[in-house]
Design an enzyme around this catalytic site. Structure first.
Site, mmCIF file in Angstrom:
data_model
loop_
_atom_site.group_PDB
_atom_site.id
_atom_site.type_symbol
_atom_site.label_atom_id
_atom_site.label_comp_id
_atom_site.label_asym_id
_atom_site.label_seq_id
_atom_site.Cartn_x
_atom_site.Cartn_y
_atom_site.Cartn_z
ATOM 1 N N THR A 244 -14.350 34.022 -14.835
ATOM 2 C CA THR A 244 -14.126 35.209 -15.659
ATOM 3 C C THR A 244 -12.727 35.790 -15.534
ATOM 4 O O THR A 244 -12.335 36.626 -16.352
ATOM 5 C CB THR A 244 -15.174 36.293 -15.350
ATOM 6 O OG1 THR A 244 -15.101 36.665 -13.970
ATOM 7 C CG2 THR A 244 -16.575 35.786 -15.674
ATOM 8 N N ARG A 245 -11.953 35.364 -14.556
ATOM 9 C CA ARG A 245 -10.547 35.768 -14.542
ATOM 10 C C ARG A 245 -9.819 35.235 -15.769
ATOM 11 O O ARG A 245 -8.830 35.812 -16.214
ATOM 12 C CB ARG A 245 -9.876 35.293 -13.252
ATOM 13 C CG ARG A 245 -10.224 36.193 -12.071
ATOM 14 C CD ARG A 245 -9.795 35.658 -10.734
ATOM 15 N NE ARG A 245 -10.154 36.611 -9.686
ATOM 16 C CZ ARG A 245 -10.437 36.282 -8.436
ATOM 17 N NH1 ARG A 245 -10.404 35.011 -8.061
ATOM 18 N NH2 ARG A 245 -10.760 37.212 -7.552
ATOM 19 N N TYR A 365 -8.244 44.891 -12.044
ATOM 20 C CA TYR A 365 -9.660 44.518 -11.891
ATOM 21 C C TYR A 365 -9.873 43.009 -11.881
ATOM 22 O O TYR A 365 -8.993 42.231 -12.194
ATOM 23 C CB TYR A 365 -10.569 45.227 -12.879
ATOM 24 C CG TYR A 365 -10.359 45.137 -14.365
ATOM 25 C CD1 TYR A 365 -9.544 44.207 -14.982
ATOM 26 C CD2 TYR A 365 -11.058 46.043 -15.175
ATOM 27 C CE1 TYR A 365 -9.413 44.171 -16.351
ATOM 28 C CE2 TYR A 365 -10.935 46.021 -16.554
ATOM 29 C CZ TYR A 365 -10.114 45.075 -17.141
ATOM 30 O OH TYR A 365 -10.001 45.048 -18.507
ATOM 31 N N GLU A 366 -11.064 42.643 -11.416
ATOM 32 C CA GLU A 366 -11.430 41.253 -11.117
ATOM 33 C C GLU A 366 -10.469 40.620 -10.113
ATOM 34 O O GLU A 366 -10.133 39.438 -10.203
ATOM 35 C CB GLU A 366 -11.576 40.421 -12.394
ATOM 36 C CG GLU A 366 -12.758 40.888 -13.223
ATOM 37 C CD GLU A 366 -13.318 39.839 -14.142
ATOM 38 O OE1 GLU A 366 -13.241 38.634 -13.811
ATOM 39 O OE2 GLU A 366 -13.847 40.225 -15.192
ATOM 40 N N GLY A 367 -10.028 41.433 -9.181
ATOM 41 C CA GLY A 367 -9.100 40.989 -8.153
ATOM 42 C C GLY A 367 -7.688 41.391 -8.492
ATOM 43 O O GLY A 367 -7.150 40.992 -9.525
#
Length: 382
Positions: A244-245, A365-367
């Site tokens: 999803t990244r 977000y998402e890392g």
């Protein structure tokens, strides 16, 4: 890897045109109001659901259209070009449901992916206030209770919380177990007793996408809510983020494209010293750099999407690289778009200031992009 392996096909191009029509007709016209009022973009939700762009990744066997990873990225990119908040509808539906798709048993997939295809949104509950980048330190607990589990704790920074009907939630199920191997994934439904939401966060950007805490107060979960095996939750969560990244990279590309498109239209019309400012070499250099960075970001994103579709062994590296590069590029491009408009770029009469605010979160977000560089560095050194 040859270019043909990730070049969009004719079908991808047709998909892009179809999404762009929907966005220009039913999503972009509401984007400024959605941002100003910090309200959920219901018009986008309805339009995406009606055209099968709500959760395009859901396989056909569960009622979806079975879009490949590149097609899903193109949907998100095109929606983000018109409204970043709205692009989080398909993006988060993939994020929330990907653990089910990757690790769930057939009964869980049949139940929840089918519901997603029907229009029940799916969010993702991993982060906590003190467990952001360090996800293994989470404190949310699920304790065995008869044939099921009782869930207690709080999840933070949850995108589309309150709007989604379904939530994949990670919780510690063995407090004395090995760190990172003591976490299990569950599906929580919006109507579950004891499950509530905090007030919405007040944010810099993506104001149309609600961000809330998920609050679990003795929430009973039947045994069939487990996603994957007990203790595999964090493994599934991290595999999910590898895929999803790519969607966050696609969102960043779309935001940047929208800003560049608008800025180019403006500089062709804006006149100073008797000619359009687009005729000045300094302006042309800026636009050239913006376009170059954008296309590099797009190509890296499409490579990562192809690797996601094939589940290549190096997806983790390419997903992190695409997310970090595209989001950094989007922040630079949107900032330069504001600069190109001068004072006009700083006011809400033009969309580039919103795009600049929206772009910032893609670096977080998402890392965070610092974490992405850790991921890349470790994989290069392995």
């Amino acid at each position: 890897m040859t270019f043909d392996l990730f070049r969009p096909t004719e079908e991808h191009d047709e998909l892009r045109a179809a999404v762009r029509d929907v966005v220009e007709g039913k999503i972009t016209p509401h984007a400024a109001e959605v941002d100003a009022d910090s309200r959920y973009p219901q018009e986008a939700h309805d339009a995406l659901l009606a055209t099968d762009f709500f959760a395009p990744h859901v396989p056909e066997q569960y009622g979806g259209v079975g879009a490949d990873a590149l097609a899903t990225a193109i949907v998100i990119e095109e929606v983000a070009r018109g409204c970043a908040s709205s692009s989080l509808i398909p993006a988060v539906n993939k994020l929330g449901s990907m653990p089910v798709q990757l690790g769930g048993g057939e009964e869980v997939k049949e139940k929840y992916l089918t519901q997603l295809a029907e229009g029940r949104g799916f969010s993702y509950g991993l982060s906590e206030r003190e467990a952001g980048s360090d996800t293994a330190s989470m404190t949310t607990r699920a304790v065995r209770d008869g044939d099921g589990w009782t869930l207690n704790g709080v999840k933070t920074w949850i995108t589309n919380a309150g709007e989604s009907d379904l939530y994949t939630v990670m919780a510690v199920t063995d407090p004395d177990g090995a760190r990172g191997r003591n976490i299990t994934a569950f599906v929580v439904e919006k109507g579950d007793e004891g499950f509530t939401f905090s007030e919405k966060e007040r944010k810099l950007g993506i104001k149309g996408s609600p961000t809330r805490e998920l609050i679990f107060d003795n929430v009973h979960l039947p045994a069939d809510r487990i996603v994957g095996a007990e203790g595999e939750g964090l493994k599934i969560a991290l595999r999910t983020l590898d895929h999803t990244r790519v969607t966050i990279a696609a969102q960043a590309v779309g935001i940047a494209q929208g800003a560049l498109d608008y800025a180019m239209g403006y500089i062709k019309e804006r006149k100073q010293f008797g000619k359009a400012i687009a005729d000045f070499q300094g302006i042309q250099f800026m636009v050239a750099d913006m376009g170059m960075k954008l296309e590099a970001a797009r190509q890296l994103t499409y490579v990562a999407a192809a690797k996601s579709e094939r589940e290549d062994a190096d997806l983790g590296y390419f997903g992190a690289a695409a997310k970090a590069y595209a989001s950094d590029a989007a922040m630079e491009i949107t900032t330069d778009a504001v600069q190109l408009l001068g004072g006009a770029g700083y006011v809400a009469d033009h969309p580039v200031e919103r795009m600049m605010r929206d772009a910032k979160i893609t670096q977080i977000y998402e890392g965070t992009n610092q974490v992405q560089r850790l991921v890349m560095g470790r994989k290069l050194l392995a």
